[in-house]
Enzyme design. Structure first.
Site, mmCIF file in Angstrom:
data_model
loop_
_atom_site.group_PDB
_atom_site.id
_atom_site.type_symbol
_atom_site.label_atom_id
_atom_site.label_comp_id
_atom_site.label_asym_id
_atom_site.label_seq_id
_atom_site.Cartn_x
_atom_site.Cartn_y
_atom_site.Cartn_z
ATOM 1 N N CYS A 23 -9.402 -3.687 -10.701
ATOM 2 C CA CYS A 23 -8.834 -2.544 -9.988
ATOM 3 C C CYS A 23 -7.501 -2.890 -9.322
ATOM 4 O O CYS A 23 -6.937 -2.076 -8.608
ATOM 5 C CB CYS A 23 -9.830 -2.004 -8.968
ATOM 6 N N HIS A 40 0.802 -1.227 0.000
ATOM 7 C CA HIS A 40 0.000 0.000 0.000
ATOM 8 C C HIS A 40 0.831 1.272 0.000
ATOM 9 O O HIS A 40 0.382 2.305 -0.474
ATOM 10 C CB HIS A 40 -1.065 -0.038 1.093
ATOM 11 N N ASP A 68 -4.533 -8.952 -4.605
ATOM 12 C CA ASP A 68 -4.744 -10.071 -3.701
ATOM 13 C C ASP A 68 -4.954 -11.377 -4.455
ATOM 14 O O ASP A 68 -4.457 -12.420 -4.040
ATOM 15 C CB ASP A 68 -5.942 -9.795 -2.773
ATOM 16 N N GLU A 121 -11.140 -11.211 -5.387
ATOM 17 C CA GLU A 121 -9.743 -11.235 -4.929
ATOM 18 C C GLU A 121 -9.351 -12.614 -4.431
ATOM 19 O O GLU A 121 -8.203 -12.880 -4.127
ATOM 20 C CB GLU A 121 -9.567 -10.263 -3.755
HETATM 21 C C1 PEP Z 1 -6.583 -5.793 -4.904
HETATM 22 O O1 PEP Z 1 -6.460 -6.657 -4.038
HETATM 23 O O2 PEP Z 1 -6.278 -5.969 -6.113
HETATM 24 C C2 PEP Z 1 -7.075 -4.450 -4.558
HETATM 25 C C3 PEP Z 1 -7.301 -3.555 -5.492
HETATM 26 O O3 PEP Z 1 -7.257 -4.169 -3.234
HETATM 27 P P1 PEP Z 1 -6.060 -3.725 -2.263
HETATM 28 O O4 PEP Z 1 -4.845 -3.484 -3.122
HETATM 29 O O5 PEP Z 1 -6.491 -2.504 -1.545
HETATM 30 O O6 PEP Z 1 -5.917 -4.927 -1.401
HETATM 31 MG MG MG Z 2 -7.289 -6.398 -2.072
#
Ligand code: PEP
Ligand code: MG
Length: 571
Positions: free
Chosen positions: A502, A189, A455, A431
């Site tokens: 995403c 993140h 994920d 995910e």
């Molecule tokens: C993902 O897991 O691809 C996602 C977009 O969520 P995050 O990166 O916030 O876990």
């Molecule tokens: Mg995720």
């Protein structure tokens, strides 16, 4: 001079002095003192310096992140001014004749244990405040520097073991030119936030904290993932040129800012952005985003000392929706856990946090927290084009429960006469492999899918997305991943629904042609990736790429896939 390579996490070139962000060792010996007055004076000075620092940090946080993020520092300031906390420390020095460090630690621990044991969540949150603030005062008593990203007031590159998302949220772009860390991957993140802040970053260098010293000159090349410590004059010139070329390239991309995203054979796809805060919307608009494909709401809950209220959340969601006008905004409900912690919830430490009590699992159990968020979202829905999705859905039952709570809160609000949109689409993030495998069953009940590959890849390949040692297994183009992605897209289309992505894979230049050929409808990525992606798609034929589908899905390795795409798309 030494060159280190890592993982390119946010593009651009930064050249500045090293600023090391490391929590210092705060060890001391308990001693007996013979001059309590002098010791109390030493304590008071450490308190005063800490308060002054916190005032500055609070003001910086207010300016760059808004009032709600500044609030955590008000809570810290309150602790330092509270006689109920300070008097017992002074009394201990006076009566027990111990040094200020020992008196501070003993008293703080007593309060922390007391607050932690309370039933009341608000009081438990105070324990986290005391813990944080005590470290700062202790550092001043011990005369060690307590680095603070929010206090930086000259141009630097941050060097750290890792940056927490809340450290990243405090970075002031005017001074922090880039960062580089020992650990982390492209989808950790801190890397994702670096891209929304448009700060060049290289992560996963393994050793940068021991290789670079405070005030060394350092170059961070977030395009190729290189870090150069104490570069030669020649290297500085080369990288300055690379920096200028990157700026020129950005100007060329910007020519497509107000254009729709169409392939060479005239198929339209949607290029939307991932955001973390309402402030990120400006970047989405500047980069020509056609909407928001993922609003990670957990950042509203982080960098604070207590849960955000329904009204606070409502204001944030409304602000994003209003800024985006009639463009779609997909908001993801709270996805806490994994590398995103909320200290104030005081959840037990887990052996495998990415497989643990997180996201929808937590929300379904703590439905008080979940309902507050759902109500805030429903109220905001009257102000724009809102879609809601639930994270980390592993079973249909979880989706049904979450949807039922949403509909229940909608009825409650409507009964109270509150305006709520009837057009809200309700979808899920894919995910977890179980969900990707039975996407057909899900497609009958959801309005849309958004594939969270960050994920999905880690769970499919059993490779922690934060761990650079296993990053070789983190393979977006692995045929197993492509088959799961394809399964989700086909399932959506069979039911007349749409499928987006995403995860960071959606903005990856090798993955884009594959996903276009598989028929992905919506690509959600860091705002800065939108214009390069639009430029790339303009030259790709969707129909030709679709004709490669069976061949790609039956390939043996990620390398074969990558090589095929490079050869067939002029990369
Ligand atoms: C993902 O897991 O691809 C996602 C977009 O969520 P995050 O990166 O916030 O876990
Ligand atoms: Mg995720």
């Amino acid at each position: 001079m030494s060159n280190i390579s890592g993982i390119a996490a946010s593009s651009g070139i930064a050249i500045a002095k090293v600023y090391k962000l490391a929590v210092p060792e705060l060890t001391f010996e308990k001693t007996t003192i013979d001059n309590p007055e002098a010791e109390i004076e030493r304590l008071n000075q450490a308190l005063e310096i800490s308060k002054n620092e916190l005032e500055v940090i609070k003001e910086n946080a207010r300016k760059s992140l808004g009032d709600e993020h500044a609030e955590i520092f008000s809570a810290h300031l309150l602790v330092l001014s509270d006689p109920e906390m300070i008097n017992p420390i002074q009394d201990k020095i006076n009566t027990e004749k111990v040094n200020a460090e020992a008196a501070l630690e003993d008293t703080a621990n007593m309060f922390i244990d007391m607050f932690k044991a309370m039933d009341n969540e608000y009081m438990r949150e105070r324990a986290a405040d005391i813990q944080d603030v005590t470290k700062r005062v202790m550092a001043h008593l011990l005369n060690v520097t307590f680095p603070d990203p929010a206090l930086i007031d000259e141009e630097v590159v941050i060097v750290a073991e890792d940056l927490t998302p809340s450290d990243t949220a405090q970075l002031n772009k005017n001074f922090v030119k880039g960062f580089t860390t020992n650990i982390g991957g492209r989808t950790s993140h801190s890397a994702i936030m670096a891209r929304s802040l448009e700060i060049p970053a290289v992560v996963g260098t393994k050793s940068i904290t021991s290789d670079a010293k405070k005030d060394d000159l350092i170059i961070v090349d977030g395009i190729d993932g290189d870090v150069i410590i104490n570069p030669t004059e020649e290297e500085i010139t080369t990288y300055k040129k690379k920096q200028e070329d990157f700026e020129k390239q950005k100007e060329i991309w910007a020519q497509l800012k107000d254009e729709p995203t169409v392939s060479a054979d005239n198929h339209h796809v949607e290029l939307v952005a991932n955001i973390g805060t309402p402030d990120d919307v400006a970047g989405v608009i500047n980069n020509g985003g056609e909407g928001v494909g993922l609003y990670r709401t957990e950042f509203l809950y982080m960098g604070k000392s207590e849960l955000p209220t329904e009204d606070e959340q409502f204001e944030a969601y409304k602000s994003v929706l209003e800024q985006m006008g009639d463009k779609p905004v997909v908001v993801r409900t709270l996805d806490i856990g994994g590398d995103k912690e909320l200290n104030y919830l005081d959840l037990p430490k887990e052996m495998n946090p990415f497989l643990g009590f997180r996201a929808i699992r937590l929300c379904l159990e703590r439905d008080d927290i979940f309902r507050t968020q759902l109500r805030a979202l429903l109220r905001a829905s009257a102000y724009g084009n809102l879609k809601i999705m639930f994270p980390m859905i592993a079973t249909l039952d979880e989706f049904r429960q979450a949807k039922a709570l949403l509909l229940e809160e909608k009825d409650n609000l409507k009964n109270d006469g509150v305006d709520v949109s009837d057009e809200i689409e309700i979808g899920i993030m894919v995910e977890i492999p179980s969900t990707a495998v039975i996407a057909r069953q899900f497609a009958k009940e959801v309005d849309f899918f958004s594939i969270g590959t960050n994920d999905l890849i880690q769970y499919t390949m059993a490779a922690d997305r934060m761990n650079e040692r296993v990053s070789y297994l983190y393979q977006p183009y692995h045929p197993a991943i492509l088959n799961l992605v394809n399964n989700v897209i086909e399932a959506a289309h069979a039911e007349g629904k749409w499928a987006g992505m995403c995860g960071e894979m959606a903005g990856d230049s090798i993955a884009i042609p594959i996903l276009l050929g598989l028929g992905l409808d919506e690509f959600s990525m860091s705002a800065t990736s939108i214009l390069p992606a639009r430029t790339q798609i303009k030259d790709l034929s969707k129909e030709e790429l679709a004709s490669f589908k069976d061949q790609l899905l039956s390939m043996n390795t990620a390398d074969e896939v990558e090589q095929f795409i490079r050869e067939n798309t002029n990369q």
